[in-house]
Design a protein around this motif. Sequence first.
Motif, PDB file in Angstrom:
ATOM      1  N   UNK A 246       0.850  -1.193   0.000  1.00  0.00           N
ATOM      2  CA  UNK A 246       0.000   0.000   0.000  1.00  0.00           C
ATOM      3  C   UNK A 246       0.886   1.244   0.000  1.00  0.00           C
ATOM      4  N   UNK A 247       0.257   2.397   0.160  1.00  0.00           N
ATOM      5  CA  UNK A 247       1.002   3.657   0.039  1.00  0.00           C
ATOM      6  C   UNK A 247       2.136   3.773   1.055  1.00  0.00           C
ATOM      7  N   UNK A 248       1.864   3.324   2.279  1.00  0.00           N
ATOM      8  CA  UNK A 248       2.852   3.509   3.343  1.00  0.00           C
ATOM      9  C   UNK A 248       3.957   2.462   3.322  1.00  0.00           C
ATOM     10  N   UNK A 249       3.699   1.327   2.658  1.00  0.00           N
ATOM     11  CA  UNK A 249       4.714   0.281   2.630  1.00  0.00           C
ATOM     12  C   UNK A 249       4.109  -1.069   2.295  1.00  0.00           C
ATOM     13  N   UNK A 250       4.745  -2.128   2.806  1.00  0.00           N
ATOM     14  CA  UNK A 250       4.289  -3.484   2.490  1.00  0.00           C
ATOM     15  C   UNK A 250       4.354  -4.386   3.711  1.00  0.00           C
ATOM     16  N   UNK A 251       3.422  -5.348   3.763  1.00  0.00           N
ATOM     17  CA  UNK A 251       3.460  -6.399   4.774  1.00  0.00           C
ATOM     18  C   UNK A 251       4.264  -7.546   4.189  1.00  0.00           C
ATOM     19  N   UNK A 252       5.283  -7.967   4.909  1.00  0.00           N
ATOM     20  CA  UNK A 252       6.193  -9.000   4.417  1.00  0.00           C
ATOM     21  C   UNK A 252       6.053 -10.256   5.261  1.00  0.00           C
ATOM     22  N   UNK A 253       5.798 -11.385   4.612  1.00  0.00           N
ATOM     23  CA  UNK A 253       5.641 -12.666   5.301  1.00  0.00           C
ATOM     24  C   UNK A 253       6.936 -13.453   5.208  1.00  0.00           C
ATOM     25  N   UNK A 254       7.450 -13.903   6.389  1.00  0.00           N
ATOM     26  CA  UNK A 254       8.647 -14.736   6.409  1.00  0.00           C
ATOM     27  C   UNK A 254       8.255 -16.206   6.449  1.00  0.00           C
ATOM     28  N   UNK A 255       9.232 -17.082   6.549  1.00  0.00           N
ATOM     29  CA  UNK A 255       8.954 -18.523   6.577  1.00  0.00           C
ATOM     30  C   UNK A 255       8.147 -18.910   7.811  1.00  0.00           C
ATOM     31  N   UNK A 256       8.334 -18.205   8.921  1.00  0.00           N
ATOM     32  CA  UNK A 256       7.499 -18.417  10.101  1.00  0.00           C
ATOM     33  C   UNK A 256       6.197 -17.653   9.868  1.00  0.00           C
ATOM     34  N   UNK A 257       5.133 -18.398   9.646  1.00  0.00           N
ATOM     35  CA  UNK A 257       3.864 -17.765   9.279  1.00  0.00           C
ATOM     36  C   UNK A 257       3.379 -16.775  10.322  1.00  0.00           C
ATOM     37  N   UNK A 258       3.818 -16.964  11.573  1.00  0.00           N
ATOM     38  CA  UNK A 258       3.348 -16.076  12.634  1.00  0.00           C
ATOM     39  C   UNK A 258       3.974 -14.691  12.560  1.00  0.00           C
ATOM     40  N   UNK A 259       5.112 -14.600  11.856  1.00  0.00           N
ATOM     41  CA  UNK A 259       5.840 -13.323  11.812  1.00  0.00           C
ATOM     42  C   UNK A 259       5.505 -12.582  10.525  1.00  0.00           C
ATOM     43  N   UNK A 260       4.957 -11.406  10.685  1.00  0.00           N
ATOM     44  CA  UNK A 260       4.677 -10.548   9.545  1.00  0.00           C
ATOM     45  C   UNK A 260       5.369  -9.214   9.794  1.00  0.00           C
ATOM     46  N   UNK A 261       6.276  -8.871   8.921  1.00  0.00           N
ATOM     47  CA  UNK A 261       7.062  -7.648   9.086  1.00  0.00           C
ATOM     48  C   UNK A 261       6.480  -6.522   8.238  1.00  0.00           C
ATOM     49  N   UNK A 262       6.955  -5.326   8.536  1.00  0.00           N
ATOM     50  CA  UNK A 262       6.537  -4.150   7.765  1.00  0.00           C
ATOM     51  C   UNK A 262       7.760  -3.518   7.122  1.00  0.00           C
ATOM     52  N   UNK A 263       7.621  -3.237   5.839  1.00  0.00           N
ATOM     53  CA  UNK A 263       8.702  -2.566   5.113  1.00  0.00           C
ATOM     54  C   UNK A 263       8.185  -1.216   4.627  1.00  0.00           C
TER      55      UNK A 263
END
Length: 349
Positions: A246-263
């Motif tokens: 989206x405009x502010x950035x992106x949600x990034x999914x790692x191999x651990x499904x529980x962890x969702x990072x923000x870029x």
Amino acid sequence: MIHITDLSWSRVNHPSEILEDGQTVKVVILDFDDEKTRIQLGMKQLEAHPWDALSADLKVGDKVKGKVVVLADYGAFVEIAPGVEGLIHVSEMSWSTHLRSAGDFVKVGDEVEAEVLTLDREERKISLGIKQLSKDPWENIEAKYPVGSQHVGTVRNFTNFGVFVELEEGIDGLIYISDLSWTKKIKHPSEFCAVGDKLDVVVLELDIQARRLSLGHKQLTENPWDKFETKYAEGTIHAGKAVEVHDKGASVQFEDAEVEAFCPSRLLEKEDGSKIKKGEEAQFKVIEFNKEFKRVVVSHTGIFRDEEKKNVKESSSRNVTSSSNNEERSTLGDIDALAELKRKMEEGK
């Protein structure tokens, strides 16, 4: 005419309950309307008011028996003596905090036993309770539900901030939305469970005076963010997928499904100047990890920028080394020339 309410001090649904056609009765004239040629009569007025006949010994705390004569959602009226009715409010029918209709507990005609809760002879009002005849479930609550003990409860209802779980009738506990899961970002409890579900819980806090029980669900499992703290430490690089952009950035999914990072948007830029799109996989560097708020911030741009800086630094280091070697060679050459000059001068002497 004898109005149905003037036949008896007790409730009468139909005159045929107490009278028959042709029966001779004694009455008192209540009203005489010459113009309308109407006479209003009464029968119950020939008897003393039942409240006047109520035992003087009756007091709050006494147990009484009676018959349910009227039923409403909010409670039931019970006749404990002819013409004397007491109200059992639905909240006094069960220790459960989930108010239901009185019809879930009793029906008209039932014979019930109750305890006198309030008694006002002047106002001729009496309130009764049924639940008081059974043991209060909050007695010895510390022994049944000590802090740290695990139980299975039933989901009863939701609020925006949590889930109410019934452990037994009269014992409810609240699971705050933050105590449902270590990893899932839950906006409303209905996303996690449904009313009627069985849920494993652990007692977190017990307030006897307020009759309040705090429960947890996520505490039954190990906090995965303890291991994530090491795995996704600041500076580490991981493969991830941009699941939302989206405009502010992106949600990034790692191999651990529980962890969702923000870029952040500015850090999505690739080496060729384009930006990472939704569904694209790439390498991301962790630039912030916060276990308390379950927040991971990453950067893709930082990876190749770091490489550029590294290359610039190495190049600069090589230039400095080369310059130093040249300078060293120059200095050694000067020393040799001076030595030769000194030798010649000595020979000339």
